[in-house]
Design a protein around this motif. Structure first.
Motif, PDB file in Angstrom:
ATOM      1  N   VAL A  96      -0.523  -0.357   4.039  1.00 27.02           N
ATOM      2  CA  VAL A  96       0.387  -1.281   3.353  1.00 27.02           C
ATOM      3  C   VAL A  96       0.729  -2.458   4.257  1.00 27.02           C
ATOM      4  O   VAL A  96       0.660  -3.632   3.843  1.00 27.02           O
ATOM      5  N   LEU A  97       1.087  -2.176   5.509  1.00 26.19           N
ATOM      6  CA  LEU A  97       1.459  -3.250   6.431  1.00 26.19           C
ATOM      7  C   LEU A  97       0.261  -4.111   6.804  1.00 26.19           C
ATOM      8  O   LEU A  97       0.382  -5.341   6.892  1.00 26.19           O
ATOM      9  N   ALA A  98      -0.892  -3.492   7.014  1.00 25.65           N
ATOM     10  CA  ALA A  98      -2.093  -4.268   7.371  1.00 25.65           C
ATOM     11  C   ALA A  98      -2.508  -5.183   6.227  1.00 25.65           C
ATOM     12  O   ALA A  98      -2.868  -6.349   6.452  1.00 25.65           O
ATOM     13  N   PHE A  99      -2.459  -4.677   4.998  1.00 24.32           N
ATOM     14  CA  PHE A  99      -2.815  -5.514   3.849  1.00 24.32           C
ATOM     15  C   PHE A  99      -1.808  -6.651   3.679  1.00 24.32           C
ATOM     16  O   PHE A  99      -2.189  -7.787   3.368  1.00 24.32           O
ATOM     17  N   THR A 100      -0.525  -6.353   3.884  1.00 22.85           N
ATOM     18  CA  THR A 100       0.508  -7.386   3.754  1.00 22.85           C
ATOM     19  C   THR A 100       0.296  -8.502   4.764  1.00 22.85           C
ATOM     20  O   THR A 100       0.362  -9.694   4.429  1.00 22.85           O
ATOM     21  N   VAL A 101       0.024  -8.118   6.016  1.00 25.18           N
ATOM     22  CA  VAL A 101      -0.214  -9.114   7.063  1.00 25.18           C
ATOM     23  C   VAL A 101      -1.480  -9.913   6.758  1.00 25.18           C
ATOM     24  O   VAL A 101      -1.503 -11.144   6.888  1.00 25.18           O
ATOM     25  N   ALA A 102      -2.540  -9.216   6.339  1.00 25.78           N
ATOM     26  CA  ALA A 102      -3.795  -9.903   6.023  1.00 25.78           C
ATOM     27  C   ALA A 102      -3.616 -10.876   4.862  1.00 25.78           C
ATOM     28  O   ALA A 102      -4.133 -12.002   4.892  1.00 25.78           O
ATOM     29  N   TYR A 103      -2.885 -10.457   3.849  1.00 21.67           N
ATOM     30  CA  TYR A 103      -2.650 -11.324   2.684  1.00 21.67           C
ATOM     31  C   TYR A 103      -1.855 -12.561   3.091  1.00 21.67           C
ATOM     32  O   TYR A 103      -2.146 -13.680   2.635  1.00 21.67           O
ATOM     33  N   ALA A 104      -0.869 -12.357   3.966  1.00 21.78           N
ATOM     34  CA  ALA A 104      -0.062 -13.492   4.416  1.00 21.78           C
ATOM     35  C   ALA A 104      -0.891 -14.466   5.252  1.00 21.78           C
ATOM     36  O   ALA A 104      -0.732 -15.685   5.135  1.00 21.78           O
ATOM     37  N   LEU A 105      -1.804 -13.940   6.074  1.00 20.40           N
ATOM     38  CA  LEU A 105      -2.587 -14.798   6.965  1.00 20.40           C
ATOM     39  C   LEU A 105      -3.772 -15.464   6.262  1.00 20.40           C
ATOM     40  O   LEU A 105      -4.474 -16.264   6.881  1.00 20.40           O
ATOM     41  N   THR A 106      -4.002 -15.132   4.996  1.00 22.52           N
ATOM     42  CA  THR A 106      -5.048 -15.821   4.222  1.00 22.52           C
ATOM     43  C   THR A 106      -4.448 -16.828   3.244  1.00 22.52           C
ATOM     44  O   THR A 106      -5.147 -17.304   2.343  1.00 22.52           O
ATOM     45  N   GLN A 168      -3.051   0.200  15.261  1.00 24.58           N
ATOM     46  CA  GLN A 168      -4.086   0.158  14.236  1.00 24.58           C
ATOM     47  C   GLN A 168      -3.937  -0.961  13.205  1.00 24.58           C
ATOM     48  O   GLN A 168      -4.923  -1.339  12.562  1.00 24.58           O
ATOM     49  N   ILE A 169      -2.732  -1.484  13.010  1.00 30.11           N
ATOM     50  CA  ILE A 169      -2.522  -2.482  11.953  1.00 30.11           C
ATOM     51  C   ILE A 169      -3.410  -3.702  12.156  1.00 30.11           C
ATOM     52  O   ILE A 169      -4.013  -4.220  11.207  1.00 30.11           O
ATOM     53  N   GLY A 170      -3.530  -4.173  13.396  1.00 29.31           N
ATOM     54  CA  GLY A 170      -4.342  -5.352  13.657  1.00 29.31           C
ATOM     55  C   GLY A 170      -5.810  -5.142  13.343  1.00 29.31           C
ATOM     56  O   GLY A 170      -6.481  -6.045  12.820  1.00 29.31           O
ATOM     57  N   TYR A 171      -6.318  -3.957  13.635  1.00 30.15           N
ATOM     58  CA  TYR A 171      -7.723  -3.658  13.355  1.00 30.15           C
ATOM     59  C   TYR A 171      -7.977  -3.613  11.853  1.00 30.15           C
ATOM     60  O   TYR A 171      -8.952  -4.187  11.352  1.00 30.15           O
ATOM     61  N   MET A 172      -7.100  -2.916  11.131  1.00 30.18           N
ATOM     62  CA  MET A 172      -7.249  -2.842   9.672  1.00 30.18           C
ATOM     63  C   MET A 172      -7.039  -4.210   9.030  1.00 30.18           C
ATOM     64  O   MET A 172      -7.661  -4.534   8.014  1.00 30.18           O
ATOM     65  N   MET A 173      -6.183  -5.016   9.644  1.00 30.52           N
ATOM     66  CA  MET A 173      -5.925  -6.363   9.134  1.00 30.52           C
ATOM     67  C   MET A 173      -7.212  -7.185   9.094  1.00 30.52           C
ATOM     68  O   MET A 173      -7.474  -7.912   8.125  1.00 30.52           O
ATOM     69  N   ILE A 174      -8.053  -7.069  10.131  1.00 30.75           N
ATOM     70  CA  ILE A 174      -9.314  -7.822  10.182  1.00 30.75           C
ATOM     71  C   ILE A 174     -10.218  -7.425   9.023  1.00 30.75           C
ATOM     72  O   ILE A 174     -10.856  -8.280   8.374  1.00 30.75           O
TER      73      ILE A 174
END
Length: 304
Positions: A96-106, A168-174
């Protein structure tokens, strides 16, 4: 033009013939390495799980006795349920957190590349080092209240969750960013033209198209949660302890991998066969859950 294409085709066939002949020669070292480094130790390990031994040279076959002892071991069963709870909580939070961060950074915000680097960097640090770093952080915070992370099982559990999320959040974020960038622009534009809100677009267009990334991230999160060892060893070491009425010791924050390690390298060297049986059960559990998760989430992937 036709003559040129025919000549190119003939040349390609002439070049590919020696390559096909040499293919087994290039493949042989890889197959040999895989057999020596994985297949043989794996098969030998399964055999040892049916034996009583202190060293591999004095292994004595005893049948399913080690498996019965493993399933009757209270510490092993506690570690199983503790690890299962940990894996579920970390799976949800990390994704959930990795997807949220990834969505925000795109969303074309300033400094997105810098934020991506910062979020990914914790994944480059080894688990043992992370465990000791966060152990000092938690002890510094909890020490003000007269306690420690190794004195309270609740603090130990959430300490492991925080540590794993941070790593792990940063790795999943990529992985999620790659999936989000692959969502077809025409589908997003069509949803905007049809009057869909951002939430409707997210749940009905974006997430279905990102399901391949979700499948990979959920698989990695689930298996990493069950296989966690070095962070558990460095952060809590399984502490705190509980002394059972029969005199045995139960480590309340001990996960499956650490339980197998402690059983194998504990004072009772005669229990190494039991530890090997636990390792086989551990493999079956992780492989089964991983395949089940892959099968269930792949069915929801959208074929583009």
């Amino acid at each position: 033009m036709k003559k040129q294409r025919d000549a190119a085709a003939v040349t390609s066939r002439l070049i590919s013939r020696p390559i096909r002949r040499m293919f087994p020669l290039f493949l042989l070292p890889m197959v040999a390495s895989f057999a020596i480094g994985f297949v043989w130790p794996f098969i030998h390990g399964i055999y040892l799980s049916f034996c009583q031994f202190r060293t591999t040279s004095d292994a004595e076959f005893i049948g399913f006795g080690n498996y019965l002892k493993a399933l009757q071991d209270q510490t092993f069963m506690h570690s199983f349920w503790y690890t299962a709870l940990y894996a579920i909580v970390s799976l949800v939070l990390i994704n959930v957190l990795a997807f949220t961060v990834a969505y925000a950074l795109t969303q074309k915000i300033r400094g997105a590349n810098i934020f991506r680097t910062v979020f990914f960097m914790p994944n480059l640090i080894g688990g043992i080092v992370l465990g000791y770093i966060w152990s000092m952080i938690f002890d510094g915070i909890l020490g003000k209240y007269g306690t420690s992370i190794v004195l309270n099982s609740t603090y130990g559990f959430w300490g492991l969750i925080i540590l794993m999320c941070w790593q792990q959040i940063g790795y999943m974020m990529i992985i999620y960013i790659a999936g989000l960038q692959a969502v077809p622009e025409d589908m997003l534009e069509a949803a905007h033209i049809d009057g869909a809100t951002k939430w409707q677009t997210l749940f009905h267009v974006t997430i279905p198209n990102v399901m391949p990334s979700i499948t990979i991230c959920m698989f990695l999160s689930l298996t990493n949660g069950f296989k966690l060892f070095d962070q558990n060893l460095a952060l809590t070491g399984g502490q705190p302890f509980i002394i059972n009425p029969d005199g045995s010791t139960l480590k309340t924050t001990e996960m499956l991998a650490l339980n197998i390690y402690n059983t194998f390298y504990g004072q009772n060297t005669a229990a190494r066969g039991v530890a090997q049986a636990k390792a086989v059960l551990f493999f079956v559990l992780v492989a089964g859950l991983g395949l089940l998760q892959l099968t269930s989430t792949r069915k929801k992937e959208v074929q583009q």
